[in-house]
Write a protein that holds these residues in place. Sequence first.
Motif, mmCIF file in Angstrom:
data_model
loop_
_atom_site.group_PDB
_atom_site.id
_atom_site.type_symbol
_atom_site.label_atom_id
_atom_site.label_comp_id
_atom_site.label_asym_id
_atom_site.label_seq_id
_atom_site.Cartn_x
_atom_site.Cartn_y
_atom_site.Cartn_z
ATOM 1 N N TRP A 69 -27.084 46.155 -2.886
ATOM 2 C CA TRP A 69 -27.004 44.693 -2.756
ATOM 3 C C TRP A 69 -28.108 44.020 -3.562
ATOM 4 O O TRP A 69 -27.856 43.058 -4.293
ATOM 5 N N ASN A 70 -29.340 44.538 -3.459
ATOM 6 C CA ASN A 70 -30.459 43.959 -4.213
ATOM 7 C C ASN A 70 -30.212 44.028 -5.720
ATOM 8 O O ASN A 70 -30.519 43.076 -6.449
ATOM 9 N N ALA A 71 -29.668 45.144 -6.186
ATOM 10 C CA ALA A 71 -29.404 45.298 -7.619
ATOM 11 C C ALA A 71 -28.306 44.336 -8.078
ATOM 12 O O ALA A 71 -28.431 43.701 -9.133
ATOM 13 N N TYR A 72 -27.236 44.203 -7.293
ATOM 14 C CA TYR A 72 -26.177 43.250 -7.652
ATOM 15 C C TYR A 72 -26.710 41.824 -7.658
ATOM 16 O O TYR A 72 -26.384 41.036 -8.552
ATOM 17 N N GLU A 73 -27.531 41.489 -6.689
ATOM 18 C CA GLU A 73 -28.112 40.145 -6.644
ATOM 19 C C GLU A 73 -28.982 39.881 -7.871
ATOM 20 O O GLU A 73 -28.973 38.778 -8.418
ATOM 21 N N GLN A 74 -29.718 40.890 -8.298
ATOM 22 C CA GLN A 74 -30.541 40.729 -9.502
ATOM 23 C C GLN A 74 -29.642 40.508 -10.721
ATOM 24 O O GLN A 74 -29.914 39.643 -11.553
ATOM 25 N N ALA A 75 -28.572 41.285 -10.830
ATOM 26 C CA ALA A 75 -27.631 41.106 -11.948
ATOM 27 C C ALA A 75 -27.052 39.702 -11.937
ATOM 28 O O ALA A 75 -26.958 39.048 -12.985
ATOM 29 N N LEU A 76 -26.679 39.215 -10.749
ATOM 30 C CA LEU A 76 -26.052 37.893 -10.652
ATOM 31 C C LEU A 76 -27.063 36.759 -10.793
ATOM 32 O O LEU A 76 -26.696 35.664 -11.209
ATOM 33 N N THR A 77 -28.316 37.024 -10.508
ATOM 34 C CA THR A 77 -29.358 36.031 -10.787
ATOM 35 C C THR A 77 -29.512 35.867 -12.291
ATOM 36 O O THR A 77 -29.648 34.748 -12.798
ATOM 37 N N LEU A 78 -29.473 36.990 -12.998
ATOM 38 C CA LEU A 78 -29.587 36.951 -14.458
ATOM 39 C C LEU A 78 -28.324 36.398 -15.113
ATOM 40 O O LEU A 78 -28.398 35.717 -16.127
ATOM 41 N N ASP A 79 -27.166 36.721 -14.542
ATOM 42 C CA ASP A 79 -25.886 36.289 -15.104
ATOM 43 C C ASP A 79 -24.901 36.031 -13.965
ATOM 44 O O ASP A 79 -24.181 36.948 -13.547
ATOM 45 N N PRO A 80 -24.876 34.799 -13.429
ATOM 46 C CA PRO A 80 -23.989 34.491 -12.301
ATOM 47 C C PRO A 80 -22.508 34.738 -12.604
ATOM 48 O O PRO A 80 -21.719 34.911 -11.677
ATOM 49 N N SER A 119 -24.367 52.553 -8.782
ATOM 50 C CA SER A 119 -24.836 53.920 -8.541
ATOM 51 C C SER A 119 -25.388 54.071 -7.128
ATOM 52 O O SER A 119 -25.167 55.094 -6.479
ATOM 53 N N TYR A 120 -26.111 53.071 -6.654
ATOM 54 C CA TYR A 120 -26.585 53.110 -5.272
ATOM 55 C C TYR A 120 -25.412 53.050 -4.287
ATOM 56 O O TYR A 120 -25.361 53.811 -3.331
ATOM 57 N N ARG A 121 -24.483 52.135 -4.519
ATOM 58 C CA ARG A 121 -23.346 51.968 -3.605
ATOM 59 C C ARG A 121 -22.552 53.256 -3.473
ATOM 60 O O ARG A 121 -22.118 53.636 -2.376
#
Length: 150
Positions: free
Chosen positions: A86-97, A73-75
């Motif tokens: 980018w911060n939101a995607y990184e958070q998602a990938l931290t939780l589920d790589p 939504s931000y993008r």
Amino acid sequence: MPFFRTVAASIISLGVLCSAQSWADAPDKPEDFIRRAMSAIQKKNYRYAVFQLKDALKMDKNNADAWNMLGFSYRMQGEEKFDLAWNAYEQALTLDPNHIDANEYLGELYLMQGQMDLAKEQLAKLDALCPTGCKERDMLAKAIADKAGS
């Protein structure tokens, strides 16, 4: 006999009213916010989706899907929101790589920022996550090919 019917009807009506009131007062669940966000995204109302997803994340900060959709939504709001995406995607990938959508969307964000090498790294991750192929891998590969051809 009519008196008993009236009393019975009143009791039933009161029960329906009470259950309706309880339902109306029930707090939203994260899924409710996410569902409203997805509807907003389909209508390209990304700002409203952000508000809904932030509310979902207040209730469940470990929801990788909500973080991923927040990034999307931000993008979709443009360059001024890329850092937030980018911060939101990184958070998602931290939780589920292995989050396939987040890996694809992060690759698309890198492409939008002109970072072809990082987009290709995301494609390589999707190659590993989808050894028999998947639509997310194919979409990022096409976006990379289109960008390289332009």
